[in-house]
Design a protein around this motif. Sequence first.
Motif, short mmCIF file in Angstrom:
data_model
loop_
_atom_site.label_atom_id
_atom_site.label_comp_id
_atom_site.label_asym_id
_atom_site.label_seq_id
_atom_site.Cartn_x
_atom_site.Cartn_y
_atom_site.Cartn_z
N THR A 1 0.85 -1.19 0.00
CA THR A 1 0.00 0.00 0.00
C THR A 1 0.89 1.24 0.00
O THR A 1 1.74 1.41 0.88
CB THR A 1 -0.92 0.01 1.22
OG1 THR A 1 -1.70 -1.19 1.24
CG2 THR A 1 -1.84 1.21 1.21
N THR A 2 0.67 2.12 -0.94
CA THR A 2 1.47 3.32 -1.07
C THR A 2 1.32 4.21 0.16
O THR A 2 0.21 4.51 0.60
CB THR A 2 1.06 4.10 -2.33
OG1 THR A 2 1.17 3.25 -3.47
CG2 THR A 2 1.95 5.32 -2.51
N GLY A 3 2.45 4.62 0.70
CA GLY A 3 2.45 5.57 1.81
C GLY A 3 2.01 5.02 3.14
O GLY A 3 1.72 5.78 4.06
N LEU A 4 1.96 3.69 3.29
CA LEU A 4 1.52 3.08 4.55
C LEU A 4 2.65 2.20 5.07
O LEU A 4 2.91 1.13 4.50
CB LEU A 4 0.25 2.28 4.33
CG LEU A 4 -0.58 1.95 5.59
CD1 LEU A 4 -1.00 3.23 6.31
CD2 LEU A 4 -1.80 1.14 5.22
N VAL A 5 3.31 2.63 6.13
CA VAL A 5 4.49 1.94 6.65
C VAL A 5 4.42 1.89 8.16
O VAL A 5 4.00 2.85 8.82
CB VAL A 5 5.78 2.67 6.21
CG1 VAL A 5 7.01 1.97 6.76
CG2 VAL A 5 5.86 2.75 4.69
N SER A 6 4.82 0.75 8.75
CA SER A 6 4.94 0.64 10.21
C SER A 6 6.23 1.32 10.63
O SER A 6 7.31 0.84 10.31
CB SER A 6 4.96 -0.83 10.62
OG SER A 6 3.81 -1.50 10.16
N LYS A 7 6.11 2.41 11.35
CA LYS A 7 7.29 3.17 11.76
C LYS A 7 7.48 3.13 13.27
O LYS A 7 6.53 2.98 14.03
CB LYS A 7 7.17 4.63 11.31
CG LYS A 7 7.18 4.81 9.80
CD LYS A 7 7.12 6.28 9.43
CE LYS A 7 7.17 6.47 7.92
NZ LYS A 7 7.11 7.91 7.54
N ARG A 8 8.71 3.29 13.67
CA ARG A 8 9.04 3.35 15.10
C ARG A 8 8.50 4.67 15.66
O ARG A 8 8.72 5.73 15.09
CB ARG A 8 10.55 3.28 15.29
CG ARG A 8 11.00 3.06 16.72
CD ARG A 8 12.51 3.10 16.81
NE ARG A 8 13.01 2.80 18.15
CZ ARG A 8 13.57 1.66 18.50
NH1 ARG A 8 13.72 0.70 17.59
NH2 ARG A 8 13.98 1.46 19.72
N PRO A 9 7.80 4.65 16.79
CA PRO A 9 7.24 5.89 17.34
C PRO A 9 8.32 6.80 17.87
O PRO A 9 9.38 6.35 18.33
CB PRO A 9 6.32 5.39 18.46
CG PRO A 9 6.87 4.06 18.85
CD PRO A 9 7.44 3.46 17.58
N ASN A 10 8.04 8.08 17.82
CA ASN A 10 9.00 9.07 18.32
C ASN A 10 8.47 9.75 19.58
O ASN A 10 8.77 10.90 19.85
CB ASN A 10 9.29 10.12 17.25
CG ASN A 10 8.02 10.81 16.77
OD1 ASN A 10 6.93 10.53 17.26
ND2 ASN A 10 8.17 11.71 15.80
N PHE A 11 7.65 9.03 20.34
CA PHE A 11 7.08 9.57 21.56
C PHE A 11 7.11 8.48 22.63
O PHE A 11 7.34 7.32 22.34
CB PHE A 11 5.63 10.01 21.33
CG PHE A 11 4.73 8.88 20.91
CD1 PHE A 11 4.02 8.14 21.85
CD2 PHE A 11 4.62 8.53 19.57
CE1 PHE A 11 3.23 7.07 21.46
CE2 PHE A 11 3.82 7.47 19.18
CZ PHE A 11 3.13 6.73 20.12
N VAL A 12 6.85 8.87 23.85
CA VAL A 12 6.79 7.93 24.97
C VAL A 12 5.35 7.86 25.45
O VAL A 12 4.70 8.90 25.66
CB VAL A 12 7.71 8.38 26.12
CG1 VAL A 12 7.57 7.43 27.32
CG2 VAL A 12 9.16 8.43 25.65
N GLN A 13 4.83 6.65 25.60
CA GLN A 13 3.46 6.49 26.10
C GLN A 13 3.36 7.05 27.51
O GLN A 13 4.30 6.97 28.30
CB GLN A 13 3.07 5.02 26.11
CG GLN A 13 2.94 4.39 24.74
CD GLN A 13 1.66 4.82 24.03
OE1 GLN A 13 0.93 5.68 24.51
NE2 GLN A 13 1.42 4.23 22.88
#
Length: 740
Positions: free
Chosen positions: A196-208
Motif C-alpha cells: 500500500t502506497t504511503g503506509l508503513v509501520s514506523k518506530r514511534p517518536n514519543f513515549v506512552q
Amino acid sequence: MDRKTYTAELAGLRELRTEITAAEKAVAAAQKELDKLTVQRARRVAGLAGYEGAKADAIAKASGLTLADVVRIAPLLDPTPAAVRAAKTDSQAAADAPAPAPVAAPGAEPASVVAPVTRPAAVLEQPVPAAPATEAPREDEDQAVAEQPAPVAARVESAVSVASVAAALRPVVEAGPRELPALHEGLAGARFEAVTTGLVSKRPNFVQQARSTVFLDAATRDLAVRDQVVRLDLGARTPGEILDAVLATAPGTERIYITAGAPWHDGAERYSTLKDAVAAWLNTPSERWTTAVGSGRDKLAGHFVHQRQPVGRYAPAASPEGPVTEIRSMGEWFDPDGADVVTCRDAFRLLWQALRRQWDDAVLMGSPSQTGRDLWSRTIPTTGKWAGGYPVLSEELRGLLHATGGQGRTELILPPRVPEQLPALVEYDRTFAYAKHLWKSPVGTPRRITARAFAAMTEQEQTKALMSCSHWNVRVTVPQGWNHVGLLPAPVTGDRAWVYPSEPGAPFTTWAGGAEVHLALSNHLMPWKVEILGGLLFEDGKPLDEWGKRLKAAWADLTNLSKLHADERQRQAAYLASRAVRSVLLFGLGGFAQRPRLVSGTTPVGEALPAGVEILGQANEVVTWQRQAGFSRDPYAHPEWAAYVWSGARAALLDMKYRQGKEVIASAGALHAKPGTVVYFGTDGIALTERQPWPYRGEPGDYLLKGHLTGPVEHPTSQEQYLKLRGQGRAELAQMGADQ
C-alpha cells in the motif's frame, strides 16, 4: 504593472490577510461551540435511551439527526425488527461457551463503527465474525489509527450483528466445501505483489503516558490503590456508584480493573443474552456520569461490549470532554483464579517491572493487545534495510491472507477414529507456544510463484521455497492407507471454517503455509500427494524476533520468580504476571491480523438495495443484508506475520523437533503418537488417550503434561463436554502431584 500599482496591491494584500485571519478565528470559535453543542446533544440522546418508552424516530426528529445517527449514539434504540433481535439467543449461547484457549486477540477491542448514512437505516460496521479482533486505538494522540471506537455506546452489540442475523435467518445446511480466492492473472494479479502506497509501520517518536490505575474486587469491595487497601461502599454496583466510590478514595484514577465480582453480570437473568446484560449495565443512567464521547483528537470514547471482558469509558456528566475513566476486566490480562486484589495489583507491578527491564520506555496500556503492539513498534530497527519501517501489503493481498490463513487448529476427533470409551484423557499443552515461532517472518513484497515456475525448480530449490516464508495454493489428496490425523486445513462453510481431512483418497484444494505443506510432503509416516497450484514467496526477515526475545526474557524472569520466591503471595503474583506476558504476545500477534470489515444493514421491502450486498433474510417487511467494507489504513496491519506464525504452530502440533545445537534429540506432536489416540486439538495443545515420552525442559514450545483423567472415560461429543473433562483431568493431575 508599475511600482505604484505594485505597492498598492501589497497594501491591499495585507488588509486581506488581516481579514482572513479574523475570519479563521471566527470559524475556529464557531467550530468549538459547535463541537460543544454536538457533545451535549449526544449526551442527551444517550440519556433519553434510558427511558423505557423511548423511540429512535422521535428522538431523531427532535434532535435533527438521522435514524442511523441516533442508533450510533444509543444502540438500544435500534429499530431492527424484534424477530431478528430475538434470533440472537441461540447464536449467542454458542458464543458464550468457554473457549479452550484464546487464539487471536479476543482481549482486543474491535472497531465497530456505525456508518452514518441516511438510507438504509441502522447500518453497523463490524469486524468479520470469529476473526482475530482488531486492536483498540492506541492511547496517544500522535499515532491515531484509522479505525476508532464508536462514540457513546455505538459498539453495544445488542444491535443486530452479522453473526446473529446469519445464524437466525440462513437455512440450516450441512457444512460443505468453501471456495477460496486464487491469485489473479495479468494486470489484476499485480496487486497481489504490491504494498500500500504511503503506509508503513514506523518506530514511534514519543513515549506512552502511564495512566493512574487501581484494582477493585467488586465482590469483597476491596480497592487496592498504590500500597493501600480500602473497603468501599459500592451501593448497587452500577458504573456510576463504582466511579463515585473509587474517585472519592483515589482522585485522578483513570483506569479501574475489576479483579473479581463481575458487576456487569448483575441481573443477567433478565436478559436474553449475556452481552445484552453487559450492554445494559454499561449504559446504566447516572446523573453524575455519562459515556465518554470524545472530542478533537481524543480516541478514548465509547464502550466495548464483551460478555466477560467489557470496557466502559465514562466522563463527568457536567463535562463530557473532561477526563475519561475506564472500567475494565482483569481477565483481559490473566485469569485471577481466586487471587485477591492485592495479589492482582502485585502481579501488574511485577509485569511492568519485567517488561521495563527489556524496554526502558515500557508502559502498560489498557489491554494486552495494545501493549503488545506498542512494545513491538519500539523494536522497529533504526538501521539496515527496514530502518524506515515495514510496508503494509496491498488490500488485495491482505484480503487473500485473511481468507486463506487460518488460526489455531481446534478439532474434536470423533469415533470411529477414536474409541467411544477412552482408556484415559491426557492433555499436553505447548508452553508459551507462539514465542517459539517468531524468529523468522515474511517481509517486503512477495514474489508470485506459478505452478509452472515451481515445477521448473530443482528439488533443492523447491524445498528451500517451502521452508522459506511462503503461502501456497495446493491441491491435496490424502494417500491410500493413511490411518492418522489430517495434516492440512480444508475450507468449509459453517462455523468451523476449516476441517482437516484424513480419509484415504479424499481430495481437496486449499491454501497453507510452507511449513505445513513441507510436512505433508516429508512426514515420517507417509508422504501426501500435494500439487502446487501457485504461491507467494516472501523475503525471510526478522520483524518479530527482537520483540519475541524480549517477551521470552520477561516471561522467563517471572516464571523463575514464581517458582523460587520465598513468599507464597509473590509466587502467585509472579505466575499471574507470566500469564500476562503470554497474553501480550498472543493478543499482540493477533492485533497484526486485522480483518476487513463487514457492513450489515436493513432496507424496507421494495426499496433499492445498496450495490454489492448479500441478502441475509427478510422479516416484518424489512430486508437484512451485509457487504464487505474493505480495510482501514492501519500502519500496523501485517496479516502475513500472524498467518506465518499460526501456520508454524499448527505444524508443530503435528511434528516438533527438540534440538541440542543442530542435532535433533527427540520429537513430539500428534504424528508421534499412535494412530487412534489423538482426541482433541486445541490451538496450542493436544489431548490423547495415553501418556507420551515427550521431554519437557520448560522452554517455549515444549509439551507440558497439563492433565490426566483416568478412564474409562466416555468420549465427549462436543467441545463443551471436552472442556468439562479437561478441567477434571487437570484437577486429578494436581491431586496426584500433591499426593506424591
